[in-house]
Design a protein around this motif. Structure first.
Motif, mmCIF file in Angstrom:
data_model
loop_
_atom_site.group_PDB
_atom_site.id
_atom_site.type_symbol
_atom_site.label_atom_id
_atom_site.label_comp_id
_atom_site.label_asym_id
_atom_site.label_seq_id
_atom_site.Cartn_x
_atom_site.Cartn_y
_atom_site.Cartn_z
ATOM 1 N N VAL A 83 0.838 -1.201 0.000
ATOM 2 C CA VAL A 83 0.000 0.000 0.000
ATOM 3 C C VAL A 83 0.873 1.252 0.000
ATOM 4 N N ASN A 84 0.807 2.020 -1.069
ATOM 5 C CA ASN A 84 1.423 3.356 -1.107
ATOM 6 C C ASN A 84 0.333 4.402 -0.901
ATOM 7 N N HIS A 85 0.730 5.633 -0.621
ATOM 8 C CA HIS A 85 -0.296 6.645 -0.354
ATOM 9 C C HIS A 85 0.110 8.027 -0.854
ATOM 10 N N THR A 86 -0.891 8.879 -1.028
ATOM 11 C CA THR A 86 -0.709 10.276 -1.425
ATOM 12 C C THR A 86 0.109 11.025 -0.362
ATOM 13 N N ASP A 87 0.880 11.973 -0.788
ATOM 14 C CA ASP A 87 1.651 12.853 0.097
ATOM 15 C C ASP A 87 2.595 12.072 1.005
ATOM 16 N N CYS A 88 3.283 11.110 0.405
ATOM 17 C CA CYS A 88 4.206 10.280 1.185
ATOM 18 C C CYS A 88 5.537 10.999 1.370
ATOM 19 N N GLY A 89 5.873 11.253 2.633
ATOM 20 C CA GLY A 89 7.102 11.973 2.954
ATOM 21 C C GLY A 89 8.357 11.252 2.499
ATOM 22 N N ALA A 90 8.317 9.922 2.451
ATOM 23 C CA ALA A 90 9.487 9.145 2.034
ATOM 24 C C ALA A 90 9.858 9.452 0.586
ATOM 25 N N TYR A 91 8.874 9.904 -0.178
ATOM 26 C CA TYR A 91 9.101 10.270 -1.579
ATOM 27 C C TYR A 91 9.184 11.790 -1.758
ATOM 28 N N GLY A 92 9.145 12.517 -0.656
ATOM 29 C CA GLY A 92 9.211 13.972 -0.759
ATOM 30 C C GLY A 92 7.851 14.654 -0.745
ATOM 31 N N GLY A 93 6.795 13.889 -0.536
ATOM 32 C CA GLY A 93 5.457 14.463 -0.385
ATOM 33 C C GLY A 93 4.822 14.899 -1.690
ATOM 34 N N SER A 94 3.587 15.411 -1.569
ATOM 35 C CA SER A 94 2.819 15.831 -2.756
ATOM 36 C C SER A 94 3.455 17.021 -3.452
ATOM 37 N N PHE A 97 5.034 17.103 -6.843
ATOM 38 C CA PHE A 97 4.231 16.974 -8.063
ATOM 39 C C PHE A 97 3.475 18.261 -8.403
ATOM 40 N N ASN A 98 3.794 19.328 -7.700
ATOM 41 C CA ASN A 98 3.205 20.653 -7.960
ATOM 42 C C ASN A 98 1.682 20.619 -8.059
ATOM 43 N N GLY A 99 1.060 19.848 -7.166
ATOM 44 C CA GLY A 99 -0.398 19.809 -7.135
ATOM 45 C C GLY A 99 -1.030 18.966 -8.230
ATOM 46 N N ASP A 100 -0.223 18.259 -9.002
ATOM 47 C CA ASP A 100 -0.753 17.398 -10.063
ATOM 48 C C ASP A 100 -1.033 16.005 -9.479
ATOM 49 N N ALA A 103 -0.390 13.004 -11.804
ATOM 50 C CA ALA A 103 1.032 12.657 -11.957
ATOM 51 C C ALA A 103 1.521 11.918 -10.718
ATOM 52 N N GLU A 104 1.071 12.363 -9.555
ATOM 53 C CA GLU A 104 1.470 11.711 -8.307
ATOM 54 C C GLU A 104 0.962 10.269 -8.270
ATOM 55 N N GLN A 105 -0.282 10.080 -8.665
ATOM 56 C CA GLN A 105 -0.856 8.732 -8.690
ATOM 57 C C GLN A 105 -0.092 7.824 -9.664
ATOM 58 N N ASP A 137 -11.691 14.225 -2.123
ATOM 59 C CA ASP A 137 -12.643 15.135 -1.475
ATOM 60 C C ASP A 137 -11.915 16.291 -0.790
ATOM 61 N N ASP A 138 -10.969 16.879 -1.515
ATOM 62 C CA ASP A 138 -10.193 17.997 -0.984
ATOM 63 C C ASP A 138 -9.498 17.633 0.335
ATOM 64 N N GLY A 139 -9.000 16.404 0.386
ATOM 65 C CA GLY A 139 -8.260 15.958 1.561
ATOM 66 C C GLY A 139 -9.119 15.504 2.728
ATOM 67 N N GLU A 140 -10.421 15.318 2.496
ATOM 68 C CA GLU A 140 -11.326 14.894 3.571
ATOM 69 C C GLU A 140 -11.478 13.375 3.642
ATOM 70 N N SER A 141 -11.129 12.671 2.551
ATOM 71 C CA SER A 141 -11.319 11.218 2.518
ATOM 72 C C SER A 141 -10.096 10.516 1.941
ATOM 73 N N VAL A 142 -9.959 9.249 2.310
ATOM 74 C CA VAL A 142 -8.951 8.384 1.710
ATOM 75 C C VAL A 142 -9.682 7.348 0.875
ATOM 76 N N GLU A 143 -9.317 7.274 -0.399
ATOM 77 C CA GLU A 143 -9.915 6.262 -1.268
ATOM 78 C C GLU A 143 -8.848 5.236 -1.608
ATOM 79 N N PHE A 144 -9.180 3.967 -1.401
ATOM 80 C CA PHE A 144 -8.221 2.897 -1.688
ATOM 81 C C PHE A 144 -8.454 2.355 -3.079
ATOM 82 N N LEU A 145 -7.466 2.514 -3.939
ATOM 83 C CA LEU A 145 -7.601 2.123 -5.345
ATOM 84 C C LEU A 145 -6.684 0.934 -5.631
ATOM 85 N N ARG A 146 -7.237 -0.045 -6.323
ATOM 86 C CA ARG A 146 -6.442 -1.193 -6.712
ATOM 87 C C ARG A 146 -5.653 -0.869 -7.976
ATOM 88 N N VAL A 147 -4.377 -1.124 -7.960
ATOM 89 C CA VAL A 147 -3.515 -0.843 -9.109
ATOM 90 C C VAL A 147 -3.272 -2.160 -9.850
#
Ligand SMILES: [Zn+2]
Length: 148
Positions: A83-94, A97-100, A103-105, A137-147
């Protein structure tokens, strides 16, 4: 403190779930694994960046690969979930990706796929499931997506 031990005599579990250490995601990851994937018993190692820890491994004796290997060899898990996630500090965070968000996904999807290949080389007979925990949802929810 003394609590009941639920696994007397039990040495096997269904899966290993490798997630990021990030405090913002792991409890929700547990909800997803239990409720959505229906996995009840699993080893749950957490390392910074999840897939990153696997991709950074230089050999199968590295700690990240052991986090997969011990569950496979000792607990006979059939499934490996990463499981990877958005805004991961180990990768330098969101901010990398300049808000893209797209691209982050895409970046995390390619990292997860790379990790899958590496894991399958060591454990070719297991099912590897890749998940991206995406902030929506503008950072209000976490959605788990299967890759896939
Ligand atoms: Zn992270």
């Amino acid at each position: 403190m003394k609590v009941p031990f639920k696994f007397k005599g039990v040495h096997e579990c269904e899966a290993v779930v490798l997630a990021c250490i990030d405090f913002r995601f792991w409890k929700e990851t547990e909800e997803f694994i239990g409720q959505e994937m229906g996995i009840k018993t699993y080893d749950f190692p957490k390392l910074p960046g999840a897939a990153k820890a696997i991709n950074d491994c230089l050999s199968e004796v590295d700690v990240a690969m052991k986090c997969i290997g011990v569950p496979c060899d000792l607990h006979h898990v059939k499934r490996i979930v990463i499981v990877n996630h958005t805004d991961c500090g180990a990768y330098g965070g969101s901010s990398q990706f300049n808000g893209d968000a797209e691209a982050e996904q895409k970046f995390h999807e390619s990292e997860l796929k790379k990790a899958k290949e590496k894991v399958l080389k060591e454990f070719p007979d297991r099912e590897v499931v890749l998940i991206y925990a995406k902030l929506v949802d503008d950072g209000e929810s976490v959605e788990f997506l299967r890759v896939e």
